[in-house]
Design a protein around this motif. Structure first.
Motif, mmCIF file in Angstrom:
data_model
loop_
_atom_site.group_PDB
_atom_site.id
_atom_site.type_symbol
_atom_site.label_atom_id
_atom_site.label_comp_id
_atom_site.label_asym_id
_atom_site.label_seq_id
_atom_site.Cartn_x
_atom_site.Cartn_y
_atom_site.Cartn_z
ATOM 1 N N GLU A 158 24.635 12.688 -11.362
ATOM 2 C CA GLU A 158 23.541 12.718 -10.389
ATOM 3 C C GLU A 158 22.240 13.149 -11.064
ATOM 4 O OE1 GLU A 158 22.715 15.135 -6.350
ATOM 5 O OE2 GLU A 158 24.662 14.099 -6.439
ATOM 6 N N ALA A 159 22.303 14.210 -11.873
ATOM 7 C CA ALA A 159 21.119 14.696 -12.580
ATOM 8 C C ALA A 159 20.601 13.651 -13.568
ATOM 9 C CB ALA A 159 21.422 15.998 -13.307
ATOM 10 N N LEU A 160 21.505 12.850 -14.113
ATOM 11 C CA LEU A 160 21.112 11.793 -15.045
ATOM 12 C C LEU A 160 20.580 10.555 -14.322
ATOM 13 C CD1 LEU A 160 24.113 12.031 -17.533
ATOM 14 C CD2 LEU A 160 21.736 12.660 -18.005
ATOM 15 N N GLY A 161 20.666 10.573 -12.988
ATOM 16 C CA GLY A 161 20.213 9.423 -12.209
ATOM 17 C C GLY A 161 21.186 8.261 -12.258
ATOM 18 N N LEU A 162 22.425 8.541 -12.588
ATOM 19 C CA LEU A 162 23.423 7.482 -12.737
ATOM 20 C C LEU A 162 24.563 7.589 -11.733
ATOM 21 C CD1 LEU A 162 23.592 7.552 -16.627
ATOM 22 C CD2 LEU A 162 22.355 5.922 -15.204
ATOM 23 N N ALA A 163 24.416 8.477 -10.752
ATOM 24 C CA ALA A 163 25.476 8.643 -9.759
ATOM 25 C C ALA A 163 25.521 7.419 -8.851
ATOM 26 C CB ALA A 163 25.238 9.904 -8.939
ATOM 27 N N PRO A 164 26.724 6.976 -8.492
ATOM 28 C CA PRO A 164 26.817 5.841 -7.576
ATOM 29 C C PRO A 164 26.290 6.236 -6.206
ATOM 30 C CG PRO A 164 28.981 6.798 -7.947
ATOM 31 C CD PRO A 164 28.017 7.492 -8.872
ATOM 32 N N ALA A 165 25.778 5.265 -5.472
ATOM 33 C CA ALA A 165 25.293 5.541 -4.121
ATOM 34 C C ALA A 165 26.472 6.029 -3.297
ATOM 35 C CB ALA A 165 24.693 4.285 -3.517
ATOM 36 N N GLY A 166 26.293 7.127 -2.629
ATOM 37 C CA GLY A 166 27.397 7.712 -1.867
ATOM 38 C C GLY A 166 27.121 7.632 -0.384
ATOM 39 N N GLU A 167 27.637 8.622 0.303
ATOM 40 C CA GLU A 167 27.458 8.684 1.751
ATOM 41 C C GLU A 167 25.977 8.801 2.077
ATOM 42 O OE1 GLU A 167 30.001 8.572 4.090
ATOM 43 O OE2 GLU A 167 31.205 8.046 2.352
ATOM 44 N N ALA A 168 25.588 8.243 3.237
ATOM 45 C CA ALA A 168 24.211 8.390 3.686
ATOM 46 C C ALA A 168 23.945 9.874 3.906
ATOM 47 C CB ALA A 168 24.005 7.607 4.973
ATOM 48 N N LYS A 169 22.806 10.332 3.436
ATOM 49 C CA LYS A 169 22.474 11.741 3.557
ATOM 50 C C LYS A 169 21.537 11.932 4.737
ATOM 51 C CE LYS A 169 23.304 12.852 -1.158
ATOM 52 N NZ LYS A 169 22.948 12.642 -2.457
ATOM 53 N N PRO A 170 21.686 13.041 5.440
ATOM 54 C CA PRO A 170 20.781 13.295 6.553
ATOM 55 C C PRO A 170 19.338 13.283 6.052
ATOM 56 C CG PRO A 170 22.521 14.977 6.446
ATOM 57 C CD PRO A 170 22.645 14.098 5.244
ATOM 58 N N GLY A 171 18.450 12.706 6.851
ATOM 59 C CA GLY A 171 17.042 12.652 6.468
ATOM 60 C C GLY A 171 16.734 11.530 5.500
ATOM 61 N N LYS A 172 17.710 10.688 5.160
ATOM 62 C CA LYS A 172 17.494 9.561 4.240
ATOM 63 C C LYS A 172 17.814 8.270 4.978
ATOM 64 C CE LYS A 172 17.264 11.901 0.165
ATOM 65 N NZ LYS A 172 16.643 11.675 -1.071
ATOM 66 N N PRO A 173 16.929 7.830 5.861
ATOM 67 C CA PRO A 173 17.220 6.618 6.614
ATOM 68 C C PRO A 173 17.306 5.408 5.700
ATOM 69 C CG PRO A 173 14.947 7.329 6.969
ATOM 70 C CD PRO A 173 15.621 8.384 6.131
ATOM 71 N N GLY A 174 18.067 4.446 6.157
ATOM 72 C CA GLY A 174 18.163 3.196 5.408
ATOM 73 C C GLY A 174 19.308 3.146 4.421
ATOM 74 N N ARG A 175 19.955 4.255 4.128
ATOM 75 C CA ARG A 175 21.096 4.232 3.204
ATOM 76 C C ARG A 175 22.363 4.043 3.992
ATOM 77 N NH1 ARG A 175 21.255 8.647 -1.388
ATOM 78 N NH2 ARG A 175 22.635 7.140 -2.324
ATOM 79 N N LYS A 176 23.145 3.114 3.556
ATOM 80 C CA LYS A 176 24.431 2.862 4.215
ATOM 81 C C LYS A 176 25.532 3.589 3.455
ATOM 82 C CE LYS A 176 23.290 -1.731 5.879
ATOM 83 N NZ LYS A 176 23.665 -3.137 5.819
ATOM 84 N N ALA A 177 26.502 4.029 4.195
ATOM 85 C CA ALA A 177 27.672 4.658 3.566
ATOM 86 C C ALA A 177 28.526 3.561 2.970
ATOM 87 C CB ALA A 177 28.455 5.464 4.594
ATOM 88 N N ARG A 178 29.042 3.791 1.790
ATOM 89 C CA ARG A 178 29.948 2.835 1.148
ATOM 90 C C ARG A 178 31.373 3.159 1.539
ATOM 91 N NH1 ARG A 178 28.363 1.436 -5.016
ATOM 92 N NH2 ARG A 178 26.580 0.166 -4.493
ATOM 93 N N THR A 179 32.143 2.130 1.723
ATOM 94 C CA THR A 179 33.563 2.333 1.974
ATOM 95 C C THR A 179 34.338 1.675 0.857
ATOM 96 O OG1 THR A 179 33.631 0.339 3.347
ATOM 97 C CG2 THR A 179 33.292 2.434 4.492
ATOM 98 N N ALA A 180 35.420 2.310 0.484
ATOM 99 C CA ALA A 180 36.247 1.772 -0.591
ATOM 100 C C ALA A 180 37.043 0.573 -0.080
ATOM 101 C CB ALA A 180 37.189 2.846 -1.102
ATOM 102 N N LYS A 181 37.112 -0.446 -0.918
ATOM 103 C CA LYS A 181 37.914 -1.624 -0.576
ATOM 104 C C LYS A 181 39.196 -1.561 -1.389
ATOM 105 C CE LYS A 181 33.907 -4.482 0.340
ATOM 106 N NZ LYS A 181 33.174 -5.658 -0.050
ATOM 107 N N PRO A 182 40.310 -1.954 -0.778
ATOM 108 C CA PRO A 182 41.564 -1.925 -1.525
ATOM 109 C C PRO A 182 41.515 -2.891 -2.705
ATOM 110 C CG PRO A 182 41.893 -2.908 0.659
ATOM 111 C CD PRO A 182 40.459 -2.457 0.571
ATOM 112 N N ALA A 183 42.120 -2.472 -3.804
ATOM 113 C CA ALA A 183 42.170 -3.323 -4.990
ATOM 114 C C ALA A 183 43.143 -4.490 -4.768
ATOM 115 C CB ALA A 183 42.619 -2.508 -6.200
ATOM 116 N N ARG A 184 42.768 -5.633 -5.294
ATOM 117 C CA ARG A 184 43.646 -6.795 -5.202
ATOM 118 C C ARG A 184 44.309 -7.020 -6.547
ATOM 119 N NH1 ARG A 184 40.061 -11.119 -1.805
ATOM 120 N NH2 ARG A 184 39.483 -9.663 -0.204
ATOM 121 N N HIS A 185 45.582 -7.271 -6.516
ATOM 122 C CA HIS A 185 46.318 -7.488 -7.764
ATOM 123 C C HIS A 185 46.831 -8.886 -7.840
ATOM 124 C CE1 HIS A 185 46.075 -3.331 -8.890
ATOM 125 N NE2 HIS A 185 46.496 -3.001 -7.685
#
Length: 185
Positions: A158-185
């Motif tokens: 996060e400090a390096l600016g390389l953290a993946p986009a996570g849950e929408a944070k309060p006060g940060k409109p416009g960010r969507k929460a990501r949901t994990a998709k099951p892996a396909r084999h």
């Protein structure tokens, strides 16, 4: 470091230093069919903020070290030489290196189990001689440097600016929460 790695490090450090770099540490990994000799380079402390290890540095060290290893021949049999910068997940080899990163998080593998653990991840709290103190799960945990097999810093993505986009944070409109998709084999 193993005794062999220490021996090779003592042999190669002057060659690396003659190129204006510092030998941070060595991993010597013997294996059937050929060993791996991995050198980690760094810039001297005086230049640490001003420059980083480059590919050109690694190539120059590789050429000079290869020549030195050919003459001295400290490794019997085949081996692969790898020369690297420390990277963001910097390996730590000595108590002085741990001391430089007090307050940072490290992932550590132990040679012998201690308090039922072979691995730990914790914040480096203090270094006193050969004793390195961590905070692990809110508790103090001290380890002698001689019992550390491998250690690396855990990058703060996060400090390096390389953290993946996570849950929408309060006060940060416009960010969507990501949901994990099951892996396909």
């Amino acid at each position: 470091m193993t005794d062999k790695a220490t021996q090779i490090g003592t042999l190669l450090a002057p060659t690396v230093e003659s190129l204006g770099l510092q030998l941070l540490g060595i991993e010597y990994l013997p294996a059937p069919g050929g060993a791996v000799l991995r050198l980690y380079l760094d810039v001297p402390d005086a230049e640490a903020g001003a420059r980083h290890v480059t590919i050109d540095d690694c190539e120059a060290v590789s050429r000079e070290v290869s020549a030195r290893l050919d003459v001295e021949d400290p490794i019997s049999g085949n081996y692969t030489l790898e020369v690297s910068s420390p990277g963001v997940d910097r390996p730590l080899f000595t108590p002085a290196q741990f001391a430089r990163f007090v307050g940072e998080k490290a992932k550590v593998g132990l040679k012998l189990p201690q308090e039922g653990r072979r691995r730990l991840t914790g914040t480096i709290v203090a270094v006193e001689g050969e004793r390195i103190e961590f905070e692990v799960d809110g508790q103090p945990f001290a380890v002698e440097a001689g019992n550390i097999d491998k250690a690396r810093l855990v990058p703060d993505w996060e400090a390096l600016g390389l953290a993946p986009a996570g849950e929408a944070k309060p006060g940060k409109p416009g960010r969507k929460a990501r949901t994990a998709k099951p892996a396909r084999h």
